[in-house]
Design a protein around this motif. Structure first.
Motif, PDB file in Angstrom:
ATOM      1  N   ALA A   1    -135.191  78.654   0.677  1.00  0.00           N
ATOM      2  CA  ALA A   1    -134.203  79.123  -0.386  1.00  0.00           C
ATOM      3  C   ALA A   1    -133.679  80.139  -0.052  1.00  0.00           C
ATOM      4  O   ALA A   1    -134.337  81.064   0.786  1.00  0.00           O
ATOM      5  CB  ALA A   1    -134.675  78.866  -1.721  1.00  0.00           C
TER       6      ALA A   1
ATOM      7  N   ALA B   1    -130.609  79.256  -3.952  1.00  0.00           N
ATOM      8  CA  ALA B   1    -130.055  78.060  -3.643  1.00  0.00           C
ATOM      9  C   ALA B   1    -131.122  77.309  -2.609  1.00  0.00           C
ATOM     10  O   ALA B   1    -131.597  78.290  -1.626  1.00  0.00           O
ATOM     11  CB  ALA B   1    -128.570  78.518  -3.280  1.00  0.00           C
ATOM     12  N   THR B   2    -131.008  76.176  -2.653  1.00  0.00           N
ATOM     13  CA  THR B   2    -131.613  75.325  -1.516  1.00  0.00           C
ATOM     14  C   THR B   2    -131.070  74.147  -1.097  1.00  0.00           C
ATOM     15  O   THR B   2    -129.949  73.831  -1.778  1.00  0.00           O
ATOM     16  CB  THR B   2    -133.161  75.236  -1.765  1.00  0.00           C
ATOM     17  N   ALA B   3    -131.522  73.193  -0.494  1.00  0.00           N
ATOM     18  CA  ALA B   3    -130.803  71.733  -0.381  1.00  0.00           C
ATOM     19  C   ALA B   3    -131.398  71.019  -1.562  1.00  0.00           C
ATOM     20  O   ALA B   3    -132.383  71.311  -2.181  1.00  0.00           O
ATOM     21  CB  ALA B   3    -131.649  71.410   0.809  1.00  0.00           C
ATOM     22  N   GLY B   4    -130.407  70.138  -1.982  1.00  0.00           N
ATOM     23  CA  GLY B   4    -130.783  69.287  -3.335  1.00  0.00           C
ATOM     24  C   GLY B   4    -132.031  68.458  -3.060  1.00  0.00           C
ATOM     25  O   GLY B   4    -132.754  68.011  -4.128  1.00  0.00           O
TER      26      GLY B   4
ATOM     27  N   HIS C   1    -127.399  70.872  -9.618  1.00  0.00           N
ATOM     28  CA  HIS C   1    -127.812  69.890  -8.613  1.00  0.00           C
ATOM     29  C   HIS C   1    -126.792  69.288  -7.810  1.00  0.00           C
ATOM     30  O   HIS C   1    -126.123  68.738  -8.646  1.00  0.00           O
ATOM     31  CB  HIS C   1    -129.212  68.980  -9.075  1.00  0.00           C
TER      32      HIS C   1
ATOM     33  N   ASP D   1    -125.404  68.451  -0.280  1.00  0.00           N
ATOM     34  CA  ASP D   1    -126.719  68.631  -0.684  1.00  0.00           C
ATOM     35  C   ASP D   1    -127.173  70.110  -1.070  1.00  0.00           C
ATOM     36  O   ASP D   1    -127.419  70.773  -0.310  1.00  0.00           O
ATOM     37  CB  ASP D   1    -127.518  68.151   0.354  1.00  0.00           C
ATOM     38  N   HIS D   2    -127.325  70.243  -2.390  1.00  0.00           N
ATOM     39  CA  HIS D   2    -127.814  71.732  -2.700  1.00  0.00           C
ATOM     40  C   HIS D   2    -128.342  71.769  -4.060  1.00  0.00           C
ATOM     41  O   HIS D   2    -128.115  70.770  -5.015  1.00  0.00           O
ATOM     42  CB  HIS D   2    -126.410  72.671  -2.576  1.00  0.00           C
TER      43      HIS D   2
END
Length: 166
Positions: A53, A62-65, A108, A115-116
């Motif tokens: 993240a 923030a990161t991949a969902g 989400h 995809d986040h």
């Protein structure tokens, strides 16, 4: 930018040592469930992260969902500083200002092309060197534009790779 990037680890892999420090449990580097071949880069390094993240707000990452949902938050931590001191020495001790708990998934975006997830953590992020990273809000990465990557591939300590072009 690297200091603003964090590993997502299992909360059970962090052990509180004293009032304001933590120790990280790690695992052997595996590739598809097998030990890496001899000569594989980073074969001797430990793993702990399952995703990466980065800081996007005072108390936001923030990161991949596909990495996190609201139900995951009690069981994961956002850990700044999971790095290598040198080619053979991982950083496995952390101060409290490097460990954050998610308290809310603010947004989400699911999976696929968008995809986040954006996660609010339990307090303002003050990890050493961390700063809010700028986000591209319009346009797209153009052909022949320089790009780079910072993250925890295969759960390894932070890796930084710049110099490629699209």
């Amino acid at each position: 930018w690297a200091a603003s990037t964090c590993a997502i680890v299992g909360a059970s892999d962090l052990t509180e040592v004293g009032g304001d420090s933590y120790s990280l449990s790690t695992y052997s580097y595996m590739v598809s469930g097998y030990p890496p071949c001899s000569g594989e880069p980073f074969a001797g390094q430990p793993t702990a992260a399952f995703c990466t993240a980065f800081m996007v707000g005072e108390d936001l990452v923030a990161t991949a969902g596909h990495c996190v949902t609201e139900d995951d938050l009690p069981y994961i931590r956002f850990l700044f500083g999971f790095d290598m001191q040198d080619a053979a020495t991982p950083v496995l001790s952390f101060s409290a200002n490097q460990v954050y708990t998610g308290i809310e998934v603010v947004h989400h975006g699911g999976t696929g092309d968008f995809d986040h997830a954006v996660v609010r953590v339990d307090r303002a992020i003050v990890a050493p060197g961390a700063a809010i990273l700028p986000l591209r809000r319009t346009g797209a990465v153009g052909l022949s534009e320089n790009i780079g990557v910072i993250g925890h591939p295969s759960g390894l300590p932070k890796k930084i790779a710049f110099g490629a072009t699209t």
